[in-house]
Design an enzyme around this catalytic site. Sequence first.
Site, PDB file in Angstrom:
ATOM      1  N   TYR A 120      -7.378 -52.283  11.304  1.00 45.15           N
ATOM      2  CA  TYR A 120      -7.439 -52.992  12.591  1.00 45.15           C
ATOM      3  C   TYR A 120      -6.426 -54.123  12.677  1.00 45.15           C
ATOM      4  O   TYR A 120      -6.489 -54.923  13.612  1.00 45.15           O
ATOM      5  CB  TYR A 120      -8.832 -53.613  12.811  1.00 45.15           C
TER       6      TYR A 120
ATOM      7  N   GLY B  69     -25.007 -56.464  12.642  1.00 48.32           N
ATOM      8  CA  GLY B  69     -24.566 -56.228  11.274  1.00 48.32           C
ATOM      9  C   GLY B  69     -23.653 -57.359  10.822  1.00 48.32           C
ATOM     10  O   GLY B  69     -24.007 -58.198   9.998  1.00 48.32           O
ATOM     11  N   ARG B  70     -22.482 -57.392  11.440  1.00 50.56           N
ATOM     12  CA  ARG B  70     -21.448 -58.358  11.065  1.00 50.56           C
ATOM     13  C   ARG B  70     -21.950 -59.806  11.064  1.00 50.56           C
ATOM     14  O   ARG B  70     -21.692 -60.560  10.134  1.00 50.56           O
ATOM     15  CB  ARG B  70     -20.295 -58.241  12.076  1.00 50.56           C
TER      16      ARG B  70
ATOM     17  N   CYS C  95      -0.247 -46.469  -2.424  1.00 47.20           N
ATOM     18  CA  CYS C  95       1.036 -45.989  -1.899  1.00 47.20           C
ATOM     19  C   CYS C  95       0.948 -45.809  -0.384  1.00 47.20           C
ATOM     20  O   CYS C  95       1.002 -44.691   0.140  1.00 47.20           O
ATOM     21  CB  CYS C  95       1.425 -44.687  -2.573  1.00 47.20           C
ATOM     22  N   GLU C  96       0.766 -46.914   0.287  1.00 48.99           N
ATOM     23  CA  GLU C  96       0.586 -46.985   1.735  1.00 48.99           C
ATOM     24  C   GLU C  96       1.169 -48.328   2.126  1.00 48.99           C
ATOM     25  O   GLU C  96       0.701 -49.360   1.622  1.00 48.99           O
ATOM     26  CB  GLU C  96      -0.905 -47.049   2.065  1.00 48.99           C
TER      27      GLU C  96
ATOM     28  N   ARG D 290     -10.212 -53.402   6.592  1.00 45.72           N
ATOM     29  CA  ARG D 290     -10.026 -53.965   7.934  1.00 45.72           C
ATOM     30  C   ARG D 290      -8.588 -54.405   8.242  1.00 45.72           C
ATOM     31  O   ARG D 290      -8.096 -54.127   9.331  1.00 45.72           O
ATOM     32  CB  ARG D 290     -11.030 -55.102   8.194  1.00 45.72           C
TER      33      ARG D 290
ATOM     34  N   GLY E 130     -22.735 -56.200  17.559  1.00 47.23           N
ATOM     35  CA  GLY E 130     -21.467 -56.616  18.145  1.00 47.23           C
ATOM     36  C   GLY E 130     -21.289 -58.115  18.255  1.00 47.23           C
ATOM     37  O   GLY E 130     -20.300 -58.581  18.818  1.00 47.23           O
TER      38      GLY E 130
ATOM     39  N   GLU F  40     -29.507 -55.363  16.895  1.00 46.25           N
ATOM     40  CA  GLU F  40     -29.164 -54.691  15.637  1.00 46.25           C
ATOM     41  C   GLU F  40     -27.793 -55.151  15.170  1.00 46.25           C
ATOM     42  O   GLU F  40     -26.833 -54.404  15.144  1.00 46.25           O
ATOM     43  CB  GLU F  40     -29.225 -53.163  15.803  1.00 46.25           C
TER      44      GLU F  40
END
Length: 422
Positions: free
Chosen positions: A313, A273-274, A340-341, A309, A230, A271
């Site tokens: 988000y 990640g980002r 098509c979104e 993302r 995080g 731990e």
Amino acid sequence: MPMSQGFKERLFPIVEQLAEHYGTPFHVYDEAGIRENGEKLKKAFSAITGFREYYAVKALPNPRILQLMKEMGFGFDCSSIPELKMSRELGGQGEDIMFTSNNTDPVEFQLAAAEGGCVLNLDDISLIDKVPEFPELICFRYNPGPRRTGNVIIGNPVEAKYGVTHEQVVEAYRKARQRGAKRFGLHTMVASNELDYSYMVETARMVLEITALVEQELGIRFEFVNIGGGFGIPYQPEQAPLDIDSMSREIIAQFDAFRQQHGYVPRMYMESGRYMTGPHGCLVTRAINHKDTYRKYVGVDACMSALMRPALYDAYHHIDVIGKPEQGPTEVYDVVGSLCENNDKFAVQRELPEIAEGDLLVLHDTGAHGHAMGFQYNGRLRPKELLLRVDGSVELIRREENMDDYFATLQFEEDSFTPGAS
Ligand SMILES: *Cc1c(COP(=O)(O)O)cnc(C)c1O
């Protein structure tokens, strides 16, 4: 500031060559940046004996990237069997791997225990009886509930599906001990993309306090606490990076105080990640269309299958246009893919240098939760991944998906079952 100056200086002069050689779009990751960052993290926490980062595999599950993590002495944090398998293929064994699953199928516990096992990090008290062979070393994920709030992305811990409650935590270790556990760890993860370092300091304080509480009740001494991932990265140019030096200084002070009071102190794990790979990757895509309707659109050859993302988000990813001066003429665009979104947009009403067809766009900070989150919806397949090595060479570390991949799981020969027939 997104993407480092060093990465830009390494990549931008060669990016057109890469685009010609490999074709666009692609993600490219920066070995030098990943290593520099990892070494900095280790140094910051070197005063804590046994400090270890367990790289959150889901952020960028690629063996070449995991190899870099392993070379820096890091372990792996996995939450599925394929992630576990990838970590083991890299030589991760036993206590090199934390298995932090949730809503776990008992079959997964069996597979996790095989091949030298791993550290089980249980998400719930009810799972204690569902672990077939209970290990000697056990960890629980702690959810503080109403005791912690404030991280905007992961939200309110009371609403999070993860972890054992404050009221359950002592009982969880009591039951685990009854099942034969002899060694103990405590884990939590209460933040996502948090840029305020003091939040992590508070998390370290919280887990140490819980270990003291459990020790008082059960006489258990904890071998480690894991403060989770995080750690945030600045996606926006005006954001300041996480102050890792202040964070480590204050966390080390907490650990020193704990040792003075209790005569020992658990090891500290994290731990992330980002924070480990996020800024050290980018998505390179070419402008292929212009459209001038109610808005000005630039169509690129990547779409949300390569980077979810922004659509998921509403996340900001900074964009550079190769070869266009900062001070030159600008235009306000929506930068769009071909899905098509209507939320398939990398940028909405963004002021960018004037873009011509054929220009290369670099989307920053795709090194974590980028390619890995992609999907195949609409038959728009995932792009390739490259690694820019320290020696200046470039390695293809994942090819792009092709039509065969798309058709691979379809059943072309009839395979049917008629319920009710005996
Ligand atoms: C996703 C996840 C991480 C990594 O989160 P980052 O925000 O990438 O640091 C770590 N631990 C667990 C259990 C996770 O689910």
